[in-house]
Motif scaffolding. Structure first.
Motif, mmCIF file in Angstrom:
data_model
loop_
_atom_site.group_PDB
_atom_site.id
_atom_site.type_symbol
_atom_site.label_atom_id
_atom_site.label_comp_id
_atom_site.label_asym_id
_atom_site.label_seq_id
_atom_site.Cartn_x
_atom_site.Cartn_y
_atom_site.Cartn_z
ATOM 1 N N SER A 8 79.688 26.670 68.917
ATOM 2 C CA SER A 8 78.481 26.966 69.691
ATOM 3 C C SER A 8 77.725 28.162 69.102
ATOM 4 N N LEU A 9 78.445 29.219 68.785
ATOM 5 C CA LEU A 9 77.814 30.405 68.205
ATOM 6 C C LEU A 9 77.226 30.106 66.829
ATOM 7 N N GLU A 10 77.919 29.281 66.064
ATOM 8 C CA GLU A 10 77.441 28.874 64.740
ATOM 9 C C GLU A 10 76.123 28.102 64.871
ATOM 10 N N ARG A 11 76.060 27.183 65.842
ATOM 11 C CA ARG A 11 74.820 26.424 66.077
ATOM 12 C C ARG A 11 73.659 27.348 66.461
ATOM 13 N N ASP A 12 74.001 28.451 67.158
ATOM 14 C CA ASP A 12 72.978 29.419 67.579
ATOM 15 C C ASP A 12 72.627 30.423 66.482
ATOM 16 N N GLY A 13 73.208 30.249 65.277
ATOM 17 C CA GLY A 13 72.911 31.132 64.152
ATOM 18 C C GLY A 13 73.521 32.519 64.246
ATOM 19 N N LYS A 14 74.623 32.654 64.973
ATOM 20 C CA LYS A 14 75.239 33.969 65.218
ATOM 21 C C LYS A 14 76.214 34.449 64.141
ATOM 22 N N ILE B 112 80.927 43.241 55.299
ATOM 23 C CA ILE B 112 80.836 42.084 56.186
ATOM 24 C C ILE B 112 79.822 42.391 57.274
ATOM 25 N N HIS B 113 79.247 41.332 57.787
ATOM 26 C CA HIS B 113 78.288 41.453 58.884
ATOM 27 C C HIS B 113 78.412 40.203 59.735
ATOM 28 N N THR B 114 78.585 40.390 61.014
ATOM 29 C CA THR B 114 78.660 39.271 61.941
ATOM 30 C C THR B 114 77.894 39.628 63.199
ATOM 31 N N ASN B 115 77.397 38.618 63.870
ATOM 32 C CA ASN B 115 76.696 38.828 65.134
ATOM 33 C C ASN B 115 77.597 38.567 66.327
#
Length: 185
Positions: free
Chosen positions: A23-29, A49-52
């Protein structure tokens, strides 16, 4: 200090974590799994590294396994290296884990973090490679078991969003004689 903001999630099961990742991947997170956190802190401070979104898997029961099942010792990916050394069920792994960092860091570094991390030290994987262990994962296609040699080549190669749940060592390998020497510069 980490130079970016991120959302923090704490799912209750591995399946929930996988669905959340998707779900988060689909939202571009750009989600990332997190268990001990040492690598995220180190590489986050260095802006490597950088993650949302961080998905904390350290308390997921499936990832905390430490038990015998069908002639295998199952070691969950979220067990800390200290827990593994104190258990002693796989002496070669216990010896290798004792050589990782210092005791304080081993209280946070997890088995999965050591094996799956971006940092090039992966001391904990060698005992599993030597004993032809199996890897249990879960992803969008459900649970899978792999021979470690099929998914590890200098790093663990899993599909996007797939979680390392546990490693399975055949009982016959647990108490074989061994020697372990770590050379430091």
């Amino acid at each position: 200090m980490i130079q970016f903001d991120f959302e923090y999630y704490r799912p209750q099961s591995a399946q929930e974590a996988v669905k959340l990742f998707q779900s988060l991947e689909r939202d571009g997170k750009k989600p990332a799994y997190f268990s001990g956190g040492t690598e995220h802190l180190t590489l986050g401070r260095l802006n490597v590294i950088h993650t949302n979104a961080v998905i904390d898997i350290k308390d997921i029961p499936e990832c905390r396994t430490l038990q015998f099942e069908r002639h295998h010792l199952a070691l969950g990916s979220a067990l800390t290296l200290t827990e593994i050394t104190e258990n002693g069920g796989f002496p070669l792994l216990s010896k290798a884990a004792r050589e990782v960092a210092d005791h304080t860091a081993r209280n946070k570094i997890t088995l999965g973090g050591n094996i799956c991390g971006q940092i090039f030290y992966r001391e904990a994987v060698l005992p599993f490679l030597l004993t032809d262990s199996k890897v249990l994962t879960i992803g969008d296609e459900g649970e899978k078991r792999y021979l470690i040699h099929d998914v590890f080549d200098q790093q663990l190669r899993l599909n996007k969003g797939e979680i390392l749940i546990s490693l399975l060592i055949e009982e016959r390998y647990l108490h074989q004689p061994f020697a372990s020497i770590k050379v430091r510069q």
